[in-house]
Design an enzyme around this catalytic site. Sequence first.
Site, mmCIF file in Angstrom:
data_model
loop_
_atom_site.group_PDB
_atom_site.id
_atom_site.type_symbol
_atom_site.label_atom_id
_atom_site.label_comp_id
_atom_site.label_asym_id
_atom_site.label_seq_id
_atom_site.Cartn_x
_atom_site.Cartn_y
_atom_site.Cartn_z
ATOM 1 N N ILE A 1 6.765 7.217 17.097
ATOM 2 C CA ILE A 1 6.510 7.923 15.824
ATOM 3 C C ILE A 1 5.223 8.737 15.872
ATOM 4 C CG2 ILE A 1 6.293 7.667 13.310
ATOM 5 C CD1 ILE A 1 8.964 6.542 14.173
ATOM 6 N N LYS B 1 0.842 -1.214 0.000
ATOM 7 C CA LYS B 1 0.000 0.000 0.000
ATOM 8 C C LYS B 1 0.866 1.249 0.000
ATOM 9 C CE LYS B 1 -2.507 2.704 3.421
ATOM 10 N NZ LYS B 1 -1.346 3.499 3.848
ATOM 11 N N ARG C 1 -4.205 10.332 3.460
ATOM 12 C CA ARG C 1 -3.105 11.248 3.690
ATOM 13 C C ARG C 1 -2.145 11.284 2.497
ATOM 14 N NH1 ARG C 1 -0.688 14.260 7.328
ATOM 15 N NH2 ARG C 1 1.557 14.194 7.431
ATOM 16 N N CYS D 1 -5.595 8.586 8.616
ATOM 17 C CA CYS D 1 -5.886 8.092 9.961
ATOM 18 C C CYS D 1 -5.544 9.128 11.022
ATOM 19 C CB CYS D 1 -5.058 6.835 10.238
ATOM 20 S SG CYS D 1 -5.563 5.411 9.281
ATOM 21 N N ARG E 1 0.276 14.836 12.535
ATOM 22 C CA ARG E 1 0.603 14.626 11.131
ATOM 23 C C ARG E 1 0.811 15.917 10.329
ATOM 24 N NH1 ARG E 1 -2.142 9.185 8.951
ATOM 25 N NH2 ARG E 1 -0.018 8.916 8.248
ATOM 26 N N PRO E 2 1.743 16.769 10.745
ATOM 27 C CA PRO E 2 2.002 18.004 9.990
ATOM 28 C C PRO E 2 2.723 17.695 8.672
ATOM 29 C CG PRO E 2 3.607 17.749 11.754
ATOM 30 C CD PRO E 2 2.642 16.602 11.890
ATOM 31 N N ILE E 3 2.766 18.685 7.767
ATOM 32 C CA ILE E 3 3.514 18.488 6.515
ATOM 33 C C ILE E 3 4.565 19.587 6.346
ATOM 34 C CG2 ILE E 3 1.776 17.144 5.247
ATOM 35 C CD1 ILE E 3 1.016 19.776 3.784
ATOM 36 N N ASP E 4 5.004 20.148 7.483
ATOM 37 C CA ASP E 4 5.970 21.250 7.420
ATOM 38 C C ASP E 4 7.268 20.858 6.692
ATOM 39 O OD1 ASP E 4 6.100 19.596 9.810
ATOM 40 O OD2 ASP E 4 7.798 20.830 10.423
ATOM 41 N N ASP F 1 3.597 0.727 12.176
ATOM 42 C CA ASP F 1 2.361 0.175 11.608
ATOM 43 C C ASP F 1 2.092 -1.261 12.076
ATOM 44 O OD1 ASP F 1 2.187 2.564 10.351
ATOM 45 O OD2 ASP F 1 2.397 1.813 8.310
ATOM 46 N N ARG G 1 -8.986 0.039 3.516
ATOM 47 C CA ARG G 1 -8.076 1.017 2.912
ATOM 48 C C ARG G 1 -6.718 0.380 2.637
ATOM 49 N NH1 ARG G 1 -6.526 5.479 6.269
ATOM 50 N NH2 ARG G 1 -5.029 5.467 4.598
#
Length: 418
Positions: free
Chosen positions: A327, A22, A92, A116, A121-124, A305, A397
């Site tokens: 994490i 995935k 995401r 999820c 979960r930032p994307i900086d 995971d 998913r």
Amino acid sequence: MKVIEIEGARQLSGAIRISGAKNATVALIPAAILTDEEATICNVPEITDTDALCDILKQLSVNVNRSTESLVINPQNMKNVEIKEEYSKKLRASYYFMGALLGKFKKVVMHFPGGCSIGARPIDLHLKGFEALGAKVTNEKNKYTVEAKELRGANIYLDIASVGATINIMLAAVKAKGTTIIDNAAKEPEIVNVATFLNLMGAKITGAGTSTIKIEGVDRLGKCFHEVIPDRIEAGTYIIIGALCGHNLKIDNVIPEHIDSLLSKLEELGLHLEIGADYVIVLDSPKELKPTNIKTAVYPGFATDLQQPFTVLLTRANGKSKVEETIWENRFMHVPYLNKLGANITVKNQTAIVQGPTELKGCEVVATDLRAGAAMVAAGLLAEGKTTITNAEHILRGYEQIVEKLKSVGAKIVIKEI
Ligand code: UD1
């Protein structure tokens, strides 16, 4: 809503074949738009994340030809339109369209991706990387516009070895002018799979799989044929299920070195495994397992995971085990449901203490996210009686044909729409 029902405590034997990964697929599909010709990807898992990304491709007028486990993606007539929130919020990984569209058109407009709820979960780091390549980022509420007159290679150091940021920067840099170096890059096998795909198209990427990736920009990318690697998290999940209730359960189409940290922990617990070149057999599941401690870490450390399904296994160990999640800050949502099933787990900050062994008894539980859902399936297979898992769409998913695969090895499991 989808609901999975399991009659547990049955022995599972036979073979389960692992599908394409995935986390590689969700990056390969957006990456495919970078070709100036056509890209074929095979071993694509039939999961709802694949459906959601194909919907985005269609929204961008990309020609997609989908047959069983393969995708032919032709972006020659594509249009760089804004990706609507109703599409990006489904997963995401829709954020990989940021890097890919920026790399191809020097502009992208999209909404902050969903996914999820396992942490902030930032994307900086992704955005900082795009800025280092010369892009300007603006955002209004949830909508991001990233554009550049020209993308120029740069030296980028990632403060955290983020999988998403590493891939996204690679996608944006592949057609930039000059050389980009990503330092403290993530080393996950899925990153290597994406770099191989881009190189097959004509990109010049070296070092994927190490902490320094070098990308020399190229002007155009051509036709290619590529295969998705086996899903190490799906493989790990079924191996854990085998450890819970398997007898000669073979997990096929696996790259064992991708799950080394899991296999060592299973041996520490006292499991008997046969590890082949591309398979793992759980020979049997001893009555008594030893306790152990795990601490999630970036690859090749213990995969976050797999933390949730592994916690189920620790309920069978004789003594106290410790699970440290480093994490994601919100990845213990499965614990209250495991306790409802009969486990004895306490959580403090980022650490769970599992006191075993405990007997699990079926009841109604919730799949709060994808891997928590996998943990509920594992727990339901172990528990006596009937377990009902609501919100099961989360599980679909990421796990191709999970119900069919488990049925084929003797599980009593059904999925219903209510
Ligand atoms: C990917 C995987 C996910 C897995 C995770 C960690 C995909 C589609 N998903 O997620 O299954 O759990 O790797 O192995 O491949 N971070 C920041 N800023 C950023 C980016 C990340 O602070 O810009 C932080 C995150 O909050 C998290 C850590 O870095 O604490 C790791 O995140 P990252 O490796 O980026 O995870 P994803 O790529 O989202």
